[in-house]
Design a protein around this motif. Structure first.
Motif, PDB file in Angstrom:
ATOM      1  N   ILE A 150      56.094 -55.351  63.925  1.00  0.00           N
ATOM      2  CA  ILE A 150      54.636 -55.249  64.032  1.00  0.00           C
ATOM      3  C   ILE A 150      54.170 -54.065  63.184  1.00  0.00           C
ATOM      4  O   ILE A 150      54.665 -52.953  63.343  1.00  0.00           O
ATOM      5  CB  ILE A 150      54.181 -55.023  65.487  1.00  0.00           C
ATOM      6  N   PRO A 151      53.192 -54.285  62.290  1.00  0.00           N
ATOM      7  CA  PRO A 151      52.665 -53.155  61.515  1.00  0.00           C
ATOM      8  C   PRO A 151      52.037 -52.102  62.429  1.00  0.00           C
ATOM      9  O   PRO A 151      51.416 -52.437  63.445  1.00  0.00           O
ATOM     10  CB  PRO A 151      51.605 -53.799  60.618  1.00  0.00           C
ATOM     11  N   SER A 152      52.181 -50.860  62.048  1.00  0.00           N
ATOM     12  CA  SER A 152      51.627 -49.745  62.838  1.00  0.00           C
ATOM     13  C   SER A 152      50.129 -49.908  63.074  1.00  0.00           C
ATOM     14  O   SER A 152      49.638 -49.605  64.164  1.00  0.00           O
ATOM     15  CB  SER A 152      51.899 -48.416  62.147  1.00  0.00           C
TER      16      SER A 152
ATOM     17  N   LEU B  61      44.985 -61.842  71.324  1.00  0.00           N
ATOM     18  CA  LEU B  61      46.030 -62.751  70.862  1.00  0.00           C
ATOM     19  C   LEU B  61      46.794 -62.137  69.706  1.00  0.00           C
ATOM     20  O   LEU B  61      46.262 -61.321  68.946  1.00  0.00           O
ATOM     21  CB  LEU B  61      45.405 -64.090  70.458  1.00  0.00           C
ATOM     22  N   LEU B  62      48.051 -62.523  69.581  1.00  0.00           N
ATOM     23  CA  LEU B  62      48.959 -62.010  68.561  1.00  0.00           C
ATOM     24  C   LEU B  62      49.249 -63.119  67.560  1.00  0.00           C
ATOM     25  O   LEU B  62      49.671 -64.210  67.940  1.00  0.00           O
ATOM     26  CB  LEU B  62      50.255 -61.537  69.214  1.00  0.00           C
ATOM     27  N   VAL B  63      49.038 -62.817  66.285  1.00  0.00           N
ATOM     28  CA  VAL B  63      49.197 -63.810  65.226  1.00  0.00           C
ATOM     29  C   VAL B  63      50.302 -63.388  64.274  1.00  0.00           C
ATOM     30  O   VAL B  63      50.456 -62.204  63.968  1.00  0.00           O
ATOM     31  CB  VAL B  63      47.868 -63.971  64.443  1.00  0.00           C
ATOM     32  N   GLY B  64      51.070 -64.361  63.807  1.00  0.00           N
ATOM     33  CA  GLY B  64      52.104 -64.074  62.823  1.00  0.00           C
ATOM     34  C   GLY B  64      52.977 -65.285  62.605  1.00  0.00           C
ATOM     35  O   GLY B  64      52.558 -66.425  62.819  1.00  0.00           O
TER      36      GLY B  64
ATOM     37  N   SER C  61      57.595 -61.779  63.352  1.00  0.00           N
ATOM     38  CA  SER C  61      56.665 -60.790  62.803  1.00  0.00           C
ATOM     39  C   SER C  61      55.235 -61.076  63.237  1.00  0.00           C
ATOM     40  O   SER C  61      54.727 -62.178  63.029  1.00  0.00           O
ATOM     41  CB  SER C  61      56.718 -60.804  61.268  1.00  0.00           C
ATOM     42  N   ILE C  62      54.621 -60.084  63.822  1.00  0.00           N
ATOM     43  CA  ILE C  62      53.206 -60.150  64.164  1.00  0.00           C
ATOM     44  C   ILE C  62      52.463 -59.411  63.067  1.00  0.00           C
ATOM     45  O   ILE C  62      52.816 -58.277  62.731  1.00  0.00           O
ATOM     46  CB  ILE C  62      52.941 -59.515  65.540  1.00  0.00           C
ATOM     47  N   ASP C  63      51.439 -60.040  62.488  1.00  0.00           N
ATOM     48  CA  ASP C  63      50.699 -59.375  61.420  1.00  0.00           C
ATOM     49  C   ASP C  63      49.222 -59.151  61.749  1.00  0.00           C
ATOM     50  O   ASP C  63      48.502 -58.559  60.981  1.00  0.00           O
ATOM     51  CB  ASP C  63      50.841 -60.124  60.096  1.00  0.00           C
ATOM     52  N   GLU C  64      48.800 -59.630  62.932  1.00  0.00           N
ATOM     53  CA  GLU C  64      47.393 -59.469  63.301  1.00  0.00           C
ATOM     54  C   GLU C  64      47.240 -59.514  64.818  1.00  0.00           C
ATOM     55  O   GLU C  64      47.899 -60.305  65.495  1.00  0.00           O
ATOM     56  CB  GLU C  64      46.565 -60.600  62.677  1.00  0.00           C
TER      57      GLU C  64
END
Length: 152
Positions: free
Chosen positions: A17-19, A40-43, A47-50
């Motif tokens: 996950i990006p910081s 919600l977690l998107v990716g 990897s989650i990117d949003e």
């Protein structure tokens, strides 16, 4: 030798996950306190990117319910991409960052990720990730990805 299943391979992989995504989740938790926030977690893959903030339509302070209209809108936005909704996040303003009995009971998919932010110590929020499979809670390692700039 036992063949590798999706469950086995998921256990071996940390969640990337990006910081800045983690920072936004924590900021959302702080902004909504003393109510629980949710989103919600998107990716793709591991990897989650949003993170997508959604309204918490559950009344009260100690539960959450993602607004279904926000989830449908996000699904429409993601159509035709390789990205998908991988899970949800929420906060525990007054308790530890572990799934509550209701979090476990209301989990609807063995593949859905759950990120929880605890604000027990508001100056030091704690974020943890889990996968709940058939009522069993498994903590996932979070690897914080730092954005790098490239010159070319």
């Amino acid at each position: 030798m036992k063949p590798t299943t999706r469950e086995d391979s998921d256990r071996a992989r940390p969640l990337r996950i990006p910081s800045h995504v983690l920072a936004d989740i924590v900021a959302h938790a702080v902004a909504e306190a003393p109510r629980e926030c949710c989103g919600l977690l998107v990716g793709a893959g591991d990897s989650i990117d949003e993170s997508v903030r959604t309204p918490n339509i559950e009344p009260g302070l100690t539960r959450f319910l993602v607004d279904p209209a926000a989830q449908v809108a996000l699904l429409k936005r993601l159509r035709g991409t390789r990205r998908e909704i991988l899970g949800a996040y929420h906060s525990h303003p007054q308790s530890e960052p572990v799934p509550s009995p209701s979090d476990i009971a209301e989990n609807f998919s063995n593949d859905f990720l759950c990120i929880i932010v605890s604000l027990l110590e508001p100056q030091r929020p704690i974020t943890r990730a889990f996968r709940i499979r058939s009522g069993q809670v498994e903590e996932l390692e979070i690897v914080r990805m730092v954005a790098t700039s490239s010159s070319g």
